[in-house]
Design an enzyme around this catalytic site. Structure first.
Site, PDB file in Angstrom:
ATOM      1  N   MET A  92      -8.113   8.838   8.603  1.00  0.00           N
ATOM      2  CA  MET A  92      -8.488   9.253   7.240  1.00  0.00           C
ATOM      3  C   MET A  92      -9.288  10.536   7.209  1.00  0.00           C
ATOM      4  O   MET A  92     -10.125  10.729   6.343  1.00  0.00           O
ATOM      5  CB  MET A  92      -9.312   8.147   6.553  1.00  0.00           C
ATOM      6  CG  MET A  92      -8.519   6.895   6.353  1.00  0.00           C
ATOM      7  SD  MET A  92      -9.441   5.589   5.559  1.00  0.00           S
ATOM      8  CE  MET A  92     -10.257   4.790   6.889  1.00  0.00           C
TER       9      MET A  92
ATOM     10  N   ASP B 166       0.821  -1.209   0.000  1.00  0.00           N
ATOM     11  CA  ASP B 166       0.000   0.000   0.000  1.00  0.00           C
ATOM     12  C   ASP B 166       0.850   1.253   0.000  1.00  0.00           C
ATOM     13  O   ASP B 166       2.026   1.214   0.312  1.00  0.00           O
ATOM     14  CB  ASP B 166      -0.832   0.043   1.286  1.00  0.00           C
ATOM     15  CG  ASP B 166      -2.047  -0.846   1.197  1.00  0.00           C
ATOM     16  OD1 ASP B 166      -2.310  -1.365   0.108  1.00  0.00           O
ATOM     17  OD2 ASP B 166      -2.720  -1.009   2.220  1.00  0.00           O
TER      18      ASP B 166
ATOM     19  N   LYS C 190      -3.959   2.994  -2.579  1.00  0.00           N
ATOM     20  CA  LYS C 190      -4.988   3.930  -3.032  1.00  0.00           C
ATOM     21  C   LYS C 190      -4.521   5.338  -2.732  1.00  0.00           C
ATOM     22  O   LYS C 190      -4.021   5.619  -1.666  1.00  0.00           O
ATOM     23  CB  LYS C 190      -6.293   3.677  -2.281  1.00  0.00           C
ATOM     24  CG  LYS C 190      -6.751   2.243  -2.373  1.00  0.00           C
ATOM     25  CD  LYS C 190      -7.924   2.021  -1.453  1.00  0.00           C
ATOM     26  CE  LYS C 190      -8.355   0.572  -1.491  1.00  0.00           C
ATOM     27  NZ  LYS C 190      -7.544  -0.273  -0.639  1.00  0.00           N
TER      28      LYS C 190
HETATM   29  N1  SAH Z   1      -4.584   0.027   8.960  1.00  0.00           N
HETATM   30  C1  SAH Z   1      -4.070   1.352   9.249  1.00  0.00           C
HETATM   31  C2  SAH Z   1      -5.041   2.426   8.909  1.00  0.00           C
HETATM   32  C3  SAH Z   1      -5.338   2.533   7.476  1.00  0.00           C
HETATM   33  S1  SAH Z   1      -6.420   3.845   7.139  1.00  0.00           S
HETATM   34  C4  SAH Z   1      -3.660   1.433  10.711  1.00  0.00           C
HETATM   35  O1  SAH Z   1      -3.950   0.517  11.500  1.00  0.00           O
HETATM   36  O2  SAH Z   1      -2.991   2.389  11.079  1.00  0.00           O
HETATM   37  C5  SAH Z   1      -5.304   5.105   6.690  1.00  0.00           C
HETATM   38  C6  SAH Z   1      -5.277   6.201   7.724  1.00  0.00           C
HETATM   39  O3  SAH Z   1      -4.460   5.828   8.827  1.00  0.00           O
HETATM   40  C7  SAH Z   1      -4.636   7.476   7.239  1.00  0.00           C
HETATM   41  O4  SAH Z   1      -5.531   8.237   6.489  1.00  0.00           O
HETATM   42  C8  SAH Z   1      -4.293   8.151   8.531  1.00  0.00           C
HETATM   43  O5  SAH Z   1      -5.424   8.723   9.141  1.00  0.00           O
HETATM   44  C9  SAH Z   1      -3.871   6.978   9.375  1.00  0.00           C
HETATM   45  N2  SAH Z   1      -2.416   6.824   9.359  1.00  0.00           N
HETATM   46  C10 SAH Z   1      -1.717   5.768   8.938  1.00  0.00           C
HETATM   47  N3  SAH Z   1      -0.401   5.957   9.093  1.00  0.00           N
HETATM   48  C11 SAH Z   1      -0.260   7.185   9.645  1.00  0.00           C
HETATM   49  C12 SAH Z   1       0.860   7.954  10.060  1.00  0.00           C
HETATM   50  N4  SAH Z   1       2.105   7.518   9.937  1.00  0.00           N
HETATM   51  N5  SAH Z   1       0.625   9.177  10.583  1.00  0.00           N
HETATM   52  C13 SAH Z   1      -0.624   9.649  10.723  1.00  0.00           C
HETATM   53  N6  SAH Z   1      -1.705   8.947  10.346  1.00  0.00           N
HETATM   54  C14 SAH Z   1      -1.536   7.735   9.827  1.00  0.00           C
END
Ligand code: SAH
Length: 455
Positions: A381, A246, A268
């Site tokens: 998100m 991803d 995406k």
């Molecule tokens: N499965 C992932 C989430 C996926 S949805 C998890 O458990 O973290 C994607 C969202 O995760 C992004 O839009 C953001 O809101 C958050 N996200 C993921 N990595 C991030 C990071 N390094 N810093 C801030 N937000 C993050």
């Protein structure tokens, strides 16, 4: 100094230890564990050395060693007394008697040394810097400790038992290829995952050449900092044949993949679903059916807003073996790196993760439920939907001065934390250049950021 690492059987040569203090004791313990024949000569000894002598596991001669000490030919002599003159004299005489010498007080004068050992018996990894830096030796040992799973001993035992079968079943020229396939195959991973029966049947299949079933690993890569990977995630990343990854999986983590593995981006971008979810699900099935070890690598945790459930549903329907490896979710990673505890006795007794993903410009969340005094809200998100979310929370009764933190690129070297309130965040976001990914934390725990963030 050039040195040659050799592995010596503990029981073939006598070891004589001169001295019985703490340094000598450590050598004696190592030798006893290796089943060595040990004699200690010293006027006084530590309690442990006395105990070992009382138990009959070592010989102890309680006397001062003399300069004219006689050693059995070919003995290994460890000079650990605190008398340098005596050590020097004994080193010379021991060598004249055909012995090898290890001096604990003058390491440059050693015929042999005791390396640091990572013990996964029967697997032993020994580390030495040829005397250059004992501190570096210790440092490397700690690193290897972390990277060699505790269960490697079990893997070694399994491989030992398998040797005989391989010898009987396969002609010599085919054996090396078998071991290469087997060690890079699924059986070792199954042994480490304590699935002995599956490991056996995998091994059978590998032995009779039926080993062409693929497998899928759904692995959480954490929020970005590669140090936040789990050990299992790292092992699987390094042994995959093909990788589907991803956008949120960073370059530092991608660098850990075997350069020979195929890799495909299926991430995406916002409003640009480059590979539709159904196609991803299908790709995983197809690759596994082609006999590949497939790594599905996702940011954070695969089961938190990761659609991991949908991907494994398909695999389960098609009876394709899979594993799910949890990752550190963005909420945990961002909270820790921003110094914002998600729960705190004085602030929040519960925490709620929601997605602020917009559908047709708005997002439908149970707003009243989200307004709760002792609750921290974490919004995934949510950057483009943030003004809408702030407005809806205020409308539902959340105080407009509730603190809000926006964590930008959490856990990465260029992480930034923006702290505002529900009322002020929308204008701030509109005027500021903020890069995805971002995570929003709402609640009074945010006030702790000032004091608890890393300096
Ligand atoms: N499965 C992932 C989430 C996926 S949805 C998890 O458990 O973290 C994607 C969202 O995760 C992004 O839009 C953001 O809101 C958050 N996200 C993921 N990595 C991030 C990071 N390094 N810093 C801030 N937000 C993050």
């Amino acid at each position: 100094m050039m040195t040659l690492p050799l592995v010596l059987r503990g029981d073939v040569r006598p070891f004589i230890i001169i001295g019985a203090g703490r340094v000598a004791e450590r050598k004696v313990m190592t030798l006893v564990q290796a089943g060595a024949d040990v004699t200690v000569i010293a006027p006084q000894a530590t309690a442990t050395i006395h105990r070992l002598a009382d138990e009959g596991r070592i010989g102890l001669q309680q006397r001062q060693a003399g300069e004219a000490e006689e050693f059995a030919r070919g003995s290994l002599v460890v000079l650990a007394s605190n008398n340098a003159v005596l050590n020097q004299a004994l080193a010379e005489s021991a060598r004249q008697q055909g012995c090898l010498v290890c001096r604990t007080d003058a390491t440059a004068d050693n015929d042999f040394i005791f390396p640091a050992v990572v013990d996964r018996s029967p697997l032993l990894v020994s580390i030495s810097t040829s005397g250059a830096s004992p501190a570096l030796t210790r440092h490397v040992r700690q690193r290897l400790e972390a990277f060699l799973p505790q269960d490697y001993g079990r893997l070694a035992n399994f491989a030992e038992q398998l040797r005989e079968r391989v010898k009987n079943l396969l002609p010599a020229p085919e054996r090396a290829a078998f071991w290469r396939r087997w060690f890079n195959g699924r059986a070792p991973e199954l042994i480490l995952a304590r699935q002995a029966e599956r490991a056996e049947s995998e091994t059978d299949a590998c032995l009779d050449g039926r080993n062409n079933n693929g497998e899928v690993w759904l692995v959480g890569a954490g929020p970005g900092d590669p140090d936040l990977l789990t050990f299992r995630a790292l092992r699987l990343i390094q042994s995959a044949d093909v990788v589907y990854y991803d956008r949120l999986v960073g370059a530092a983590i991608m660098d850990l993949i075997d350069p020979a593995a195929e890799r495909y981006y299926v991430g995406k971008q916002k409003s640009d679903h480059s590979v539709p979810q159904d196609d991803i699900n299908q790709l995983l099935v197809t690759s596994a059916r082609a006999g590949k070890r497939v790594l599905r690598l996702k940011g954070g945790d695969p089961f938190i807003f990761g659609r991991g459930g949908e991907e494994i549903e398909q695999l389960a329907d098609h009876e394709i073996p899979f594993q799910v490896v949890p990752g550190i979710t963005a909420a945990s990673g961002c909270a820790a790196y921003a110094g914002i505890p998600l729960t705190h006795r004085d602030h929040a007794q519960s925490v709620r993760f929601v997605t602020g993903h917009l559908k047709n410009g708005s997002c439908e969340l149970p707003w009243e439920e989200l307004v709760h005094p002792g609750q921290t809200l974490v919004i995934y998100m949510g950057l483009s939907g943030l003004p809408h979310i702030c407005a809806r929370l205020i409308a539902a009764g959340m105080p407009a001065d509730t603190p809000v933190a926006l964590v930008e690129k959490g856990t990465l070297p260029d992480q930034r934390v923006h702290v505002k309130t529900l009322a002020t965040m929308p204008d701030y976001v509109a005027d500021t250049d903020i890069q995805a990914p971002t995570l929003t934390i709402v609640g009074t725990v945010v006030t702790l950021h000032e004091r608890l963030s890393w300096r």
